[in-house]
Design an enzyme around this catalytic site. Structure first.
Site, PDB file in Angstrom:
ATOM      1  N   CYS A  25       0.833  -1.205   0.000  1.00  0.00           N
ATOM      2  CA  CYS A  25       0.000   0.000   0.000  1.00  0.00           C
ATOM      3  C   CYS A  25       0.863   1.248   0.000  1.00  0.00           C
ATOM      4  O   CYS A  25       1.375   1.663   1.048  1.00  0.00           O
ATOM      5  CB  CYS A  25      -0.936  -0.002   1.208  1.00  0.00           C
ATOM      6  SG  CYS A  25      -2.021   1.436   1.262  1.00  0.00           S
ATOM      7  N   CYS A  78      -0.543   4.072   2.124  1.00  0.00           N
ATOM      8  CA  CYS A  78      -0.322   3.863   3.561  1.00  0.00           C
ATOM      9  C   CYS A  78       1.123   4.151   3.947  1.00  0.00           C
ATOM     10  O   CYS A  78       1.388   4.771   4.992  1.00  0.00           O
ATOM     11  CB  CYS A  78      -0.639   2.417   3.945  1.00  0.00           C
ATOM     12  SG  CYS A  78      -2.210   1.791   3.341  1.00  0.00           S
ATOM     13  N   ASP A  79       2.068   3.677   3.158  1.00  0.00           N
ATOM     14  CA  ASP A  79       3.460   3.614   3.610  1.00  0.00           C
ATOM     15  C   ASP A  79       4.448   4.461   2.815  1.00  0.00           C
ATOM     16  O   ASP A  79       5.613   4.574   3.209  1.00  0.00           O
ATOM     17  CB  ASP A  79       3.935   2.147   3.586  1.00  0.00           C
ATOM     18  CG  ASP A  79       3.119   1.268   4.524  1.00  0.00           C
ATOM     19  OD1 ASP A  79       2.684   1.784   5.568  1.00  0.00           O
ATOM     20  OD2 ASP A  79       2.916   0.085   4.209  1.00  0.00           O
TER      21      ASP A  79
END
Length: 315
Positions: free
Chosen positions: A139, A142-143
Site C-alpha cells: 500500500c 499507507c506507507d
C-alpha cells in the site's frame, strides 16, 4: 451438520478489521447484542502494517497491531461478544441466516454484517515475506510517506500500480516500475501519466528475482524475461501492486459480486441484494481500501442493520 450445536444470535459480524470492529461498537451501543467472529487474521490487514500515520486521532502515529487492539477493546467494552473462529460456510436461502464456524458450530442470525476484508496479492518470494513491514509494502498510500526522499521500486501493470507509482513519484527521488510484459494493463491516460513522469523509470519484460537486505530492504535483483539478464538496483522500499483478492468466496452463491469477487452494495448504503445481509470494508471497496473508510462503512452497516431490524420488529 450440527443442529445440536446451533446458536441463535441477533446480529452476526464476520471479520475483525476496522469495519468489523466499528460495526460491533455501533451495534453493541444500540443494544443489538452483536456476536463477532474474528476470522483467520484477527485485526485484518492492519496487523501486518507497521506505522499508521493517516488515521485521525493518533497525532504521533500508531502501530497497526496496537491500533486493532484498541478497536477490539472498545468493541468489547461496549458489550460486543468477540470470539475466535472462521466462518467456513453459509446458507442464506432463508431467514434466520445460517453461518457455520470452523465447519462445525452453526450460528443462526437475524442480520449478518460481512466485513471479511481483502488480501493483497503477493509475488510469493521468501524475501518478500521476510521483509514485509521492513520496506516491503502492498500500500503506497499507507506507507509511501516513510520513503520520502528515497529511491523505491513498484511492481504491477494495472491502474492501481500506475496510481501508486505516481503517488510515490511525488515523495521519492526515483521510482523503478517493473512490468512483466511489454505493455501495461492500465488505462491509456494512466500509462501516459506514468511515462511522462521524469522520475519514474519503467522496466518492461521484467521479473523480480529477489528483494535484498538482511533486516530491511536495501535493493532488488531483477531479471529481463527475454534476455535473462539480471540487474541489482539499490532501493529502500519495495511496493507490490498486483491487486487484492476480496475474501468473499463463501458468499458467492448468495450475494451479488462484481467479476473480481467484491461484494456489491446499494450505492450510499451497506445493503446487499439480500435483505438483512450487509457488507462493509475492503470486501466491498476496491477503490479506497483505507482503515478510515473501512471504519466508516462499518458504522454504516451497523446503522443499516439497526434500521432493518427495527422495521422487521426484531430490534
Amino acid at each position: 451438520m450440527a443442529n445440536e450445536a446451533s446458536e441463535k444470535v441477533h446480529v452476526l459480524i464476520i471479520g475483525s478489521g476496522p469495519a468489523g470492529y466499528t460495526a460491533a461498537i455501533y451495534a453493541a451501543r444500540a443494544n443489538m447484542k452483536p456476536v463477532l467472529y474474528q476470522g483467520i487474521q484477527p485485526g485484518g490487514q492492519l496487523t501486518i502494517t507497521t506505522e499508521v500515520e493517516n488515521y485521525p486521532g493518533y497525532p504521533d502515529g500508531i502501530q497497526g497491531p496496537e491500533m486493532m487492539v484498541h478497536f477490539e477493546k472498545q468493541a468489547a467494552r461496549m458489550g460486543a461478544d468477540i470470539r475466535y473462529g472462521l466462518a467456513t460456510k453459509v446458507d442464506f436461502s432463508q431467514q434466520p441466516y445460517k453461518v457455520w464456524i470452523d465447519e462445525e458450530k452453526l450460528i443462526e442470525a437475524d442480520a449478518v454484517i460481512i466485513s471479511t476484508g481483502a488480501s493483497a496479492k503477493w509475488l510469493g518470494l521468501p524475501s518478500e515475506e521476510r521483509l514485509n513491514g521492513f520496506g516491503v509494502s502492498a500500500c503506497a498510500v499507507c506507507d509511501g510517506f516513510f520513503f520520502r526522499g528515497k529511491e523505491v521500486a513498484i511492481v504491477g501493470a494495472g491502474d492501481t500500480a500506475a496510481e501508486e507509482a505516481l503517488y510515490l513519484s511525488k515523495l521519492c527521488t526515483h521510482v523503478h516500475m517493473f512490468i512483466r510484459k511489454e505493455k501495461m494493463r492500465a488505462s491509456k491516460v494512466m500509462q501516459d501519466r506514468v511515462l511522462a513522469t521524469p522520475n519514474i523509470k519503467v522496466y518492461w519484460n521484467t521479473e523480480t528475482d529477489e528483494i535484498l537486505g538482511p533486516t530491511k530492504v536495501e535493493g532488488v535483483r531483477i531479471r529481463n524475461n527475454q534476455t535473462n539478464e539480471t540487474e541489482v538496483i539499490p532501493i529502500s522500499g519495495f511496493f507490490v501492486a498486483i491487486g487484492h483478492q476480496p475474501n468473499s468466496d463463501i458468499f458467492k452463491e448468495w450475494v451479488d459480486m462484481d467479476e473480481t469477487g467484491y461484494i456489491q452494495t446499494v450505492p450510499g448504503t451497506s445493503r446487499t441484494n439480500l435483505e438483512g445481509v450487509f457488507a462493509a470494508g475492503d470486501v466491498q471497496d476496491k477503490t479506497y481500501r483505507q482503515a478510515v473508510t473501512a471504519a466508516g462503512s462499518g458504522c454504516m452497516a451497523a446503522l443499516d442493520a439497526e434500521r432493518y431490524l427495527s422495521a422487521k420488529g426484531l430490534a
